[in-house]
Design a protein around this motif. Structure first.
Motif, PDB file in Angstrom:
ATOM      1  N   ALA A 160     -10.383 -23.556  32.420  1.00 33.10           N
ATOM      2  CA  ALA A 160     -11.898 -23.492  32.171  1.00 33.10           C
ATOM      3  C   ALA A 160     -12.605 -24.555  32.723  1.00 33.10           C
ATOM      4  O   ALA A 160     -12.257 -25.096  33.654  1.00 33.10           O
ATOM      5  CB  ALA A 160     -11.730 -24.022  30.610  1.00 33.10           C
ATOM      6  N   TYR A 161     -13.731 -25.079  32.225  1.00 32.48           N
ATOM      7  CA  TYR A 161     -14.611 -26.076  32.665  1.00 32.48           C
ATOM      8  C   TYR A 161     -14.943 -26.951  31.587  1.00 32.48           C
ATOM      9  O   TYR A 161     -15.154 -26.599  30.392  1.00 32.48           O
ATOM     10  CB  TYR A 161     -15.694 -25.383  33.313  1.00 32.48           C
ATOM     11  N   ALA A 162     -15.558 -28.325  31.952  1.00 27.72           N
ATOM     12  CA  ALA A 162     -16.149 -29.157  31.010  1.00 27.72           C
ATOM     13  C   ALA A 162     -17.089 -30.034  31.754  1.00 27.72           C
ATOM     14  O   ALA A 162     -16.961 -30.415  32.949  1.00 27.72           O
ATOM     15  CB  ALA A 162     -15.019 -30.196  30.757  1.00 27.72           C
ATOM     16  N   PHE A 163     -18.258 -30.008  31.193  1.00 28.48           N
ATOM     17  CA  PHE A 163     -19.331 -30.782  31.688  1.00 28.48           C
ATOM     18  C   PHE A 163     -19.129 -32.115  30.965  1.00 28.48           C
ATOM     19  O   PHE A 163     -19.006 -32.410  29.938  1.00 28.48           O
ATOM     20  CB  PHE A 163     -20.685 -30.110  31.277  1.00 28.48           C
ATOM     21  N   LEU A 164     -19.004 -33.273  31.783  1.00 31.18           N
ATOM     22  CA  LEU A 164     -18.785 -34.515  31.171  1.00 31.18           C
ATOM     23  C   LEU A 164     -19.831 -35.413  31.961  1.00 31.18           C
ATOM     24  O   LEU A 164     -20.591 -35.169  32.763  1.00 31.18           O
ATOM     25  CB  LEU A 164     -17.369 -34.953  31.725  1.00 31.18           C
ATOM     26  N   ASP A 165     -19.686 -36.709  31.306  1.00 30.68           N
ATOM     27  CA  ASP A 165     -20.582 -37.795  32.108  1.00 30.68           C
ATOM     28  C   ASP A 165     -19.808 -38.326  33.394  1.00 30.68           C
ATOM     29  O   ASP A 165     -18.689 -38.083  33.439  1.00 30.68           O
ATOM     30  CB  ASP A 165     -21.143 -38.855  31.238  1.00 30.68           C
ATOM     31  N   PRO A 166     -20.635 -39.351  34.005  1.00 25.96           N
ATOM     32  CA  PRO A 166     -19.612 -39.699  35.250  1.00 25.96           C
ATOM     33  C   PRO A 166     -18.374 -40.561  35.017  1.00 25.96           C
ATOM     34  O   PRO A 166     -17.550 -40.553  35.788  1.00 25.96           O
ATOM     35  CB  PRO A 166     -20.587 -40.746  35.817  1.00 25.96           C
ATOM     36  N   ALA A 167     -18.200 -40.839  33.559  1.00 28.55           N
ATOM     37  CA  ALA A 167     -17.007 -41.702  33.248  1.00 28.55           C
ATOM     38  C   ALA A 167     -15.993 -40.527  32.505  1.00 28.55           C
ATOM     39  O   ALA A 167     -14.843 -41.039  32.132  1.00 28.55           O
ATOM     40  CB  ALA A 167     -17.240 -42.638  32.357  1.00 28.55           C
ATOM     41  N   ALA A 168     -16.102 -39.153  32.825  1.00 27.39           N
ATOM     42  CA  ALA A 168     -15.403 -38.355  32.338  1.00 27.39           C
ATOM     43  C   ALA A 168     -15.398 -38.274  30.626  1.00 27.39           C
ATOM     44  O   ALA A 168     -14.428 -37.781  30.171  1.00 27.39           O
ATOM     45  CB  ALA A 168     -13.922 -38.348  32.770  1.00 27.39           C
ATOM     46  N   THR A 169     -16.457 -38.690  29.944  1.00 22.25           N
ATOM     47  CA  THR A 169     -16.731 -38.446  28.709  1.00 22.25           C
ATOM     48  C   THR A 169     -17.539 -37.299  28.177  1.00 22.25           C
ATOM     49  O   THR A 169     -18.600 -37.094  28.747  1.00 22.25           O
ATOM     50  CB  THR A 169     -17.382 -39.917  28.247  1.00 22.25           C
ATOM     51  N   ASP A 170     -17.053 -36.617  27.124  1.00 22.21           N
ATOM     52  CA  ASP A 170     -17.615 -35.443  26.449  1.00 22.21           C
ATOM     53  C   ASP A 170     -18.976 -36.040  25.751  1.00 22.21           C
ATOM     54  O   ASP A 170     -18.732 -37.002  24.958  1.00 22.21           O
ATOM     55  CB  ASP A 170     -16.900 -34.813  25.692  1.00 22.21           C
ATOM     56  N   TYR A 171     -19.978 -35.688  26.154  1.00 20.18           N
ATOM     57  CA  TYR A 171     -21.279 -36.210  25.599  1.00 20.18           C
ATOM     58  C   TYR A 171     -21.433 -35.992  24.236  1.00 20.18           C
ATOM     59  O   TYR A 171     -21.833 -37.034  23.352  1.00 20.18           O
ATOM     60  CB  TYR A 171     -22.600 -35.550  26.429  1.00 20.18           C
ATOM     61  N   VAL A 172     -20.896 -34.882  23.607  1.00 21.81           N
ATOM     62  CA  VAL A 172     -21.073 -34.614  22.305  1.00 21.81           C
ATOM     63  C   VAL A 172     -20.008 -35.225  21.478  1.00 21.81           C
ATOM     64  O   VAL A 172     -20.174 -35.885  20.364  1.00 21.81           O
ATOM     65  CB  VAL A 172     -21.020 -32.902  21.887  1.00 21.81           C
ATOM     66  N   SER A 173     -18.678 -34.869  21.969  1.00 24.87           N
ATOM     67  CA  SER A 173     -17.435 -35.479  21.003  1.00 24.87           C
ATOM     68  C   SER A 173     -17.241 -36.993  21.229  1.00 24.87           C
ATOM     69  O   SER A 173     -16.533 -37.513  20.391  1.00 24.87           O
ATOM     70  CB  SER A 173     -16.464 -34.582  21.600  1.00 24.87           C
ATOM     71  N   GLY A 174     -17.505 -37.444  22.285  1.00 24.17           N
ATOM     72  CA  GLY A 174     -17.297 -39.040  22.804  1.00 24.17           C
ATOM     73  C   GLY A 174     -15.719 -38.737  23.510  1.00 24.17           C
ATOM     74  O   GLY A 174     -15.373 -40.097  23.770  1.00 24.17           O
ATOM     75  N   VAL A 175     -15.181 -37.938  23.534  1.00 24.15           N
ATOM     76  CA  VAL A 175     -13.754 -37.791  23.838  1.00 24.15           C
ATOM     77  C   VAL A 175     -13.782 -38.273  25.439  1.00 24.15           C
ATOM     78  O   VAL A 175     -14.553 -37.397  26.120  1.00 24.15           O
ATOM     79  CB  VAL A 175     -13.114 -36.512  23.620  1.00 24.15           C
ATOM     80  N   ARG A 176     -13.178 -39.035  25.840  1.00 23.78           N
ATOM     81  CA  ARG A 176     -12.786 -39.180  27.355  1.00 23.78           C
ATOM     82  C   ARG A 176     -11.656 -38.745  27.825  1.00 23.78           C
ATOM     83  O   ARG A 176     -10.476 -38.897  27.366  1.00 23.78           O
ATOM     84  CB  ARG A 176     -12.941 -40.816  27.572  1.00 23.78           C
TER      85      ARG A 176
END
Lengths: 76, 213
Positions: free
Chosen positions: B3-19
């Motif tokens: 699958a795929y995941a859009f994350l921030d540069p630190a690999a954190t999910d923008y909505v859930s906050g899960v890293r």
């Protein structure tokens, strides 16, 4: 979903209380609205911090102060 | 499953906050479990990417039960596999421009229908984002009507996308405004949900094709 609705629904969202459709709309809004995202993060951090305070860490005086404050609030 | 995941540069999910654990070398990252009862481990299919645009796109692997919410996949366990290098700030900017041009063209048609031919020509001739925003703002300010409304949305799309802290967030905003405007701009009206979903699907197709997924 508007920013006002996000503020109203944020605790319900974090509690998992929104329907899947509502949660999807909530998340879509947050993804494209930095201020609402910041609000969500603040609420998440607050809940996380408060959830880590054990009841036994309260001093008897502090516990009494809190109980009196809650009683006053109910009466007011 | 992949699958795929859009994350921030630190690999954190923008909505859930899960890293997610970032790979230390060329191999996949360490496995991460969802926080049972808490925030899910979120990923998505290529068709769902458009809902979660962020700065970094990763191919991920999910194992265990995977629940498809319709807009994202919730997995029990997952890991980052490899970054999708086709996603970049330049592609995010392209998506913003695609949304702006699509909305511009709809505004031009509405202005023509309103009999405002000179403003329609001026807006139709605008071919970069700043020019589109200026021409759309001018057309939206003169008189009421469908043309003014769509021109206003066009101007807002460009301006708000530009206010965002990075091009990916700008693209997320642009895509949402475009879908909302093209659906009529009023959520409670009949047909809004269908038109909104149709535009989101068009954007998803654009993104999937552009990224070669």
């Amino acid at each position: 979903m508007t920013c006002k609705q996000i503020v109203e629904l944020v605790t319900e969202y974090l509690d998992g209380g929104l329907s899947p459709a509502e949660a999807a709309r909530f998340e879509e809004h947050v993804t494209s609205c930095p201020p609402c995202h910041a609000h969500l993060e603040q609420m998440r951090q607050t809940i996380d911090a408060v959830g880590r305070i054990p009841e036994e860490s309260l001093s008897p005086d502090a516990e009494q102060d809190l109980l009196e404050a809650f009683r006053s609030w109910k009466q007011g | 499953m992949r699958a795929y995941a859009f994350l921030d540069p630190a690999a954190t999910d923008y909505v859930s906050g899960v890293r997610w654990p970032v790979p230390a070398d060329d191999g996949p990252g360490e496995w991460r479990d969802s926080m049972g009862g808490g925030e899910p481990l979120r990923a998505c299919t290529p068709d769902q990417l458009v809902w979660w645009i962020d700065q970094a796109l990763w191919e991920v692997e999910l194992v265990g039960d995977v629940y498809d919410t319709g807009r994202s996949l919730h997995g029990e366990r997952g890991r980052l596999v490899v970054p999708v290098d086709a996603w970049s700030p330049a592609v995010a900017h392209e998506l913003t421009a695609d949304c702006a041009v699509r909305l511009r063209d709809r505004a031009v048609a509405a202005l023509e229908a309103d009999g405002r031919h000179a403003e329609a020509r001026a807006l139709g001739a605008a071919d970069d984002l700043d020019a589109i925003a200026d021409a759309a703002a001018a057309a939206s300010a003169t008189e009421p009507g469908a043309g003014s409304l769509l021109a206003g949305y066009t101007s807002d799309l460009v301006r708000f996308a530009g206010f965002m802290p990075d091009p990916s967030r700008g693209a997320a905003v642009a895509a949402r405004i475009a879908a909302h405007a093209l659906a009529g701009g009023v959520e409670e009206t009949p047909g809004y949900d269908e038109a909104y979903a149709a535009e989101r699907q068009r954007q998803a197709n654009w993104l999937r094709t552009r990224l070669g997924l």
